[in-house]
Every structure is written in C-alpha cells, then in structure tokens.
Design an enzyme around this catalytic site. Structure first.
Site, mmCIF file in Angstrom:
data_model
loop_
_atom_site.group_PDB
_atom_site.id
_atom_site.type_symbol
_atom_site.label_atom_id
_atom_site.label_comp_id
_atom_site.label_asym_id
_atom_site.label_seq_id
_atom_site.Cartn_x
_atom_site.Cartn_y
_atom_site.Cartn_z
ATOM 1 N N GLU A 58 0.871 -1.163 0.000
ATOM 2 C CA GLU A 58 0.000 0.000 0.000
ATOM 3 C C GLU A 58 0.916 1.223 0.000
ATOM 4 O OE1 GLU A 58 -2.686 0.257 3.314
ATOM 5 O OE2 GLU A 58 -3.446 2.196 2.655
ATOM 6 N N ARG A 283 5.124 -12.676 10.166
ATOM 7 C CA ARG A 283 5.800 -11.443 9.786
ATOM 8 C C ARG A 283 7.126 -11.345 10.518
ATOM 9 N NH1 ARG A 283 2.336 -7.369 9.626
ATOM 10 N NH2 ARG A 283 3.740 -5.678 10.092
ATOM 11 N N LYS A 293 4.340 1.107 9.520
ATOM 12 C CA LYS A 293 4.486 2.322 8.714
ATOM 13 C C LYS A 293 3.879 3.521 9.438
ATOM 14 C CE LYS A 293 2.995 0.296 4.939
ATOM 15 N NZ LYS A 293 2.481 0.026 3.594
#
Ligand code: ATP
Ligand code: MG
Length: 586
Positions: A58, A283, A293
C-alpha cells in the site's frame, strides 16, 4: 545510562536466550512449508505448472525490512520456480497515499535486486471491473446497501462471544440496492452516509464474515484516478479480485490475514472466478525495531529522525543510506526463513549477514575519528614516505595502495592512556606500538594543555629498522594502531549510530507510555573533526569501507568535495558470531 551498550552484562544474556530461539526456526533449509505447498501444486498440476506471485504494497509509507522479507519471498519463489512476480500497488485509500511513496517503493524493490518487468499494476486500474463485480453480487442478492452509520455497524457486529444482529436494511430488494449503489457512485450521498456490504452471516464465528463492508463513500481525490470515483472498494474485496484478475497462483501474505482467508475465498467463489491460493507466513519482527508504517511516519513527521531515509530507520532507504547492501538483506531473508509462528529475530543476525559480506568486499582504510597529534621527533622534517598497504587481507586480488607517512601524524585519542590499565597494549608513556603498514614507535613525552590538563600531543621516536614488510619487521610488539599523516589527511564528519530504541521490544508499551518514550537519546553521535586517508578524496556516496579497527562505513550523500561525511554502517564486533559459537559449543 539509557544506552543499551551501558549494560552489556544484562543485555548479552537476554540476547543469547532470544536468539537461540530464533536460530532453531531460522536454519538455512532451502525448503519450507510454502515451497512444499507449491511443490505439491506442481505435482498435481493445479495451476498448469505455473507459479505466479505478487508483492502488494500500500503506497502509504516507505518500505521497511519486514517488507524486504516479503519481497525476497515472493520474488525469490517466482525466480526459483521459473515463475513470475508482479508488483501491485494496493491503492484503494485515496487519503493516505502519495506518489512519493509509489516512487520510493519501486526504487527499493529494484535496489533489492528484483524486477517486475512489464508487470506493474495498480489496484486502482481495476476500479471499473471491481465495481462490476460488486454489481453482480448485488444482482445475486449477495450484497446490499446499508444506511447504518459506522458506529451502528460496529454495534450490530457483535463480539467474539456474541453473535451480531442483522441490519434493518439487509433485506432491501435487488432493485433498490442497485439503484442506491449506482447513486453512491454518482456522488449523491455524503461520506459515511451509506456503504455496500456483503450479505454473508451475522452469526459467523469469524467476525470478518459478518457482512463485511465492500464499498464506502469517500469524496477524495485519488493519486491516479483523480475525482473519477467517490466510492472506494475495501481491502478484502479488492485484494482477492486483483489476485484473480492477474492470475496469481500463490498469494503470500502475513499471518494477520489468516482470518481474512475465508472472506478471500468467499468473494472468489460467489463470483465464480479464477481462484488463487492465499498462504500466510509469520511477519518479521526485529529486536530494538518498530516495523509499522504508521509509527515510522510519526517518527518522521515529529522530527525524531531526519526523514524516511535516516540511517537509523529500519526502512530500506534508511538501511541503504546506512551502508547495507542488497545482498546482505537477501541473505538475511533467506537465513531467517519462513515460519507459521510469530517470533522476534535478533537484530544482530541482520548485522552478522552484513559483516560477512563487507568483510569480503570492503577495502580497508585508515581513519582517525578522535584525533590526537603525534610528532615523531627523530623522523626527518618534510620527508614523506609512500608506504604500501594491503587493501583487503581477505582478498589479495583487491591489491595494494600507497599511504603517506610523515613526521606529524594523528592517532586515535582512545589509543593513548597516560596511566594504562592492565592489558592495555596501546600507547602510554615509555610504551611501544606498531603503526599499521609503518614502523614501531615509542611514546617519549606527553604534552598537556596547561589550563585543562588535557593531553594535546605525544612526542614519539620511531625505529627505522622496523618498517612493515622490511627485514626486521618481525620484531613484535603487542599493539598495532591505525593512523593518518596530518599534512595529507582529509577532513571528515563521521556519524555513529546506535539502536533507535533502548527497549528490545519497543512495541511492548507499559501503561501510560508511548513507543516514543523508548527512543534512544544516544542513537546518533556526530564527530566533526575526523581525519581520513587522502586516497578517499572524491569517494562517491554509497561507497563502503572498513575503517581499520573501527567498523564498516559508507559515504553519505551529504558529503562535500572538501569534507566527506560517513555513516557507520556497523561495528566490527560481531555479537551474533559469538552467540553462534557459544551455541555450537554447548
Ligand atoms: P505495516 O504494518 O508496516 O504498516 P502493512 O502490512 O500495512 O505494513 P503493506 O504495504 O500492506 O504494509 O504490506 C505489503 C506486504 O508486505 C504485505 O503482503 C504484508 O503482508 C507484507 N509485510 C508487511 N510487514 C511485514 C513484516 N514485518 N514481515 C513480513 N512481511 C510484511
Ligand atoms: Mg497493509
């Protein structure tokens, strides 16, 4: 006292424990559960022998080392199986996304060594198609327009222990839904007035299946579609259909999407379209590092760091500026492997992969970070010798260079002690050391500043018979120091970095605190009067060196012709190698 370095005892112990856990899951096995699934799919010819993955960022921030792992995995698997990997921007949220991020992401993926060739896609390119899919769902009675507010929808959803309630708008006719959805698109309603929801099951044990929102109204300009749309599709709806449109075979994502998989499958099944397989993996978490982020953006916006590419940031651009190589990041990703269970990897593993590579590749040079003047009284004034120095003892093919030697030199201030402790084998009054590539010198006299008592210069003598490589070079002294010739040295600024956070898990925030409370106030130390070998003049940003005895350093873009700026990439001390050794012994 806040610097983690100030408590080596405590930290080391903890680290050993933490890392032992990681190595067991992080061996360098070429296969893993994802590759096993792919092997099986190839055996059964599930996708006619194709392997096609994608990386779907994204564009709402810069990529970080966690994304690097995902990139190495999806692109790496495609390469390994002679398949393809797409780069797809998952750009369905017009308010958080920016062109700057799109560009930085492409640069970072390329820098890591991967190539999407002509397969650069944007979810926003599918907006028309996605809209049509949504209309299809409406026509089949599988989606409806809901007038409940966001807050009401939340209340109706129920909880993990309580079933949800059906919206009073759930049973609108197909005609009414079609009409309302069309008018949503036409911009007749304000933000939040209505949404389109999938009609699934308000009592499902999986909250994602309780009539999830598919479209919301957002009167905002999009970085690619401009003002064409005022309704935007949600992630779950967009993602599976984008995968389907691109004929992805294996859609790899992180574990937090495991509960979204039933929804991923539901949309594809209801629409009866090509169906990729979503596979989740753990992850990457790194010690002393934040990997969200949103939080990284906060550090940038509030000025806790100097931008997304601050060398202390775990972003790919930060690591690049710091001096990390793409190879070392790829090696790291491979070594830590993929798992089904979340864990935290010791940041020392990443540093270890870097040292391993730089040790082989980085030319050695001499740089004095905190200079102390040395005068060799018995060396002829105005005389300059060009001494031969090996560029890399690990790789003879890297050759040699000449380093000027003269009467006035600089050595490292910490290499002298007036009152040396036991086992201090460097300079002290009356003591001898070897100057690397040069001679043995002896400290004869110490000159101090009269007022402050600070040592300002050392008067030494040298033994002309002890030139390195010469017949008497074999004479041994315990210490060898790096140095530079004062008249020839180049000025440099050196930036030393430490962990950005003092806490091993900065995401584990105590009550009443914030992750920023764990920022390390000593994460950057700037030294402005360093002296480096003259041969470094003109070094381009991004060039990497080993400064003898100091670590690996990389030329920063802030460098000027008359003053180089270096970032310390990593020190020489390899805590990870020590930990590994201790493990193999036990
Ligand atoms: P963040 O949580 O850091 O904001 P994100 O998941 O929202 O990241 P995306 O741009 O959606 O960021 O991520 C693109 C891809 O990278 C996704 O497939 C995601 O699963 C993967 N990814 C993100 N963070 C990590 C991580 N720490 N380790 C491995 N893969 C990750
Ligand atoms: Mg995301």
């Amino acid at each position: 006292m806040i610097s983690p370095k100030s408590e080596p005892g405590n930290n080391e112990k903890k680290k050993v424990k933490g890392s032992a856990k990681t190595t067991t899951t992080a061996s360098t096995t070429p296969s893993d559960f994802i590759r096993e699934i792919i092997d099986e799919d190839l055996r059964t010819d599930k996708y006619s022998g194709r392997v096609h993955t994608r990386f779907p960022p994204e564009p709402n921030g810069y990529l970080h080392i966690g994304h690097a792992k995902a990139i190495c995995l999806s692109f790496g698997i495609a390469a390994q199986y002679d398949g393809l990997c797409n780069l797809r921007f998952d750009d369905t949220n017009p308010t958080k996304e920016e062109v700057e991020y799109v560009e930085s992401i492409m640069e970072d993926v390329r820098w890591l060594g991967f190539d999407w060739q002509d397969r650069l896609y944007y979810a926003s390119d599918y907006f028309e198609q996605l809209y049509n899919y949504a209309v299809l769902l409406v026509k089949e009675g599988k989606a409806y327009v809901d007038d409940l507010s966001a807050e009401e929808i939340r209340q109706y959803r129920g909880t993990l222990t309580e079933p949800g309630r059906e919206s009073p708008y759930r049973n609108r006719s197909v005609e009414e839904n079609l009409d309302l959805f069309e008018r949503m698109r036409a911009g007749e309603f304000p933000d939040g007035a209505r949404v389109l929801r999938a009609k699934i099951d308000m009592t499902s044990g999986n909250l994602n299946m309780r009539d999830p929102t598919i479209y919301r109204i957002k009167h905002a300009s999009h970085h690619r579609t401009g003002d064409k749309w005022c309704i935007y599709p949600m992630y779950d709806f967009t993602h599976c259909l984008s995968d389907s449109i691109e004929k992805i075979t294996h859609s790899l994502c992180t574990l937090e999407f495991e509960n979204n998989r039933p929804l991923y499958d539901w949309f594809l099944d209801q629409l009866n379209v090509y169906h990729p397989q979503q596979i989740e993996f753990a992850r990457l978490n790194l010690s002393y590092t934040i990997m969200s982020k949103r939080k990284l953006l906060q550090l940038v916006e509030e000025g806790h760091v100097n931008g997304w590419d601050d060398p202390r940031m775990p972003t790919i651009s930060g690591l690049r500026r710091r001096g990390y190589t793409p190879e070392s990041i790829r090696t790291f990703s491979e070594r830590i492997g993929v798992a089904k269970r979340d864990s935290t990897v010791d940041i020392a593993v990443l540093e270890h992969c870097l040292r391993e590579e730089l040790n082989k590749k980085a030319p050695r040079v001499m740089a004095v970070l905190r200079p102390l003047k040395v005068i060799i009284d018995n060396y002829p004034e105005d005389h300059v010798e060009e001494l031969e120095a090996v560029n890399n003892p690990e790789d003879p093919s890297m050759g040699t260079r000449k380093v000027p030697f003269s009467r006035l030199l600089y050595v490292e201030r910490e290499d002298f002690r007036e009152d040396p402790p036991r086992k201090f084998f460097r300079l002290a009054p009356g003591r001898e050391v070897r100057l690397k590539h040069a001679y043995i010198i002896k400290c004869e006299r110490v000159v101090k500043d009269e007022k402050t008592g600070e040592v300002v210069e050392l008067h030494c003598s040298y033994d002309p018979e002890t030139k390195s490589g010469g017949p008497k070079a074999a004479r041994k002294v315990k210490g060898t120091l790096h140095w530079v010739s004062a008249a020839h040295a180049m000025e440099a600024e050196v930036r030393l970095y430490d962990h950005l956070f003092v806490k091993e898990d900065p995401g584990d925030v105590e009550e009443g605190k914030d992750f920023k409370d764990y920022l390390n106030p000593n994460s950057l130390e700037t030294l402005t009067s360093c002296k480096v070998e003259p041969g470094l003049a003109g070094a381009k940003p991004g060039t990497r060196y080993q400064f003898l005895r100091q670590g690996y350093f990389c030329v920063d873009p802030n460098s000027k012709d008359d003053k180089l700026v270096f970032n310390r990439t990593v020190t020489l001390r390899d805590t990870w190698a020590k930990i590994e050794k201790a493990q193999t012994r036990s």
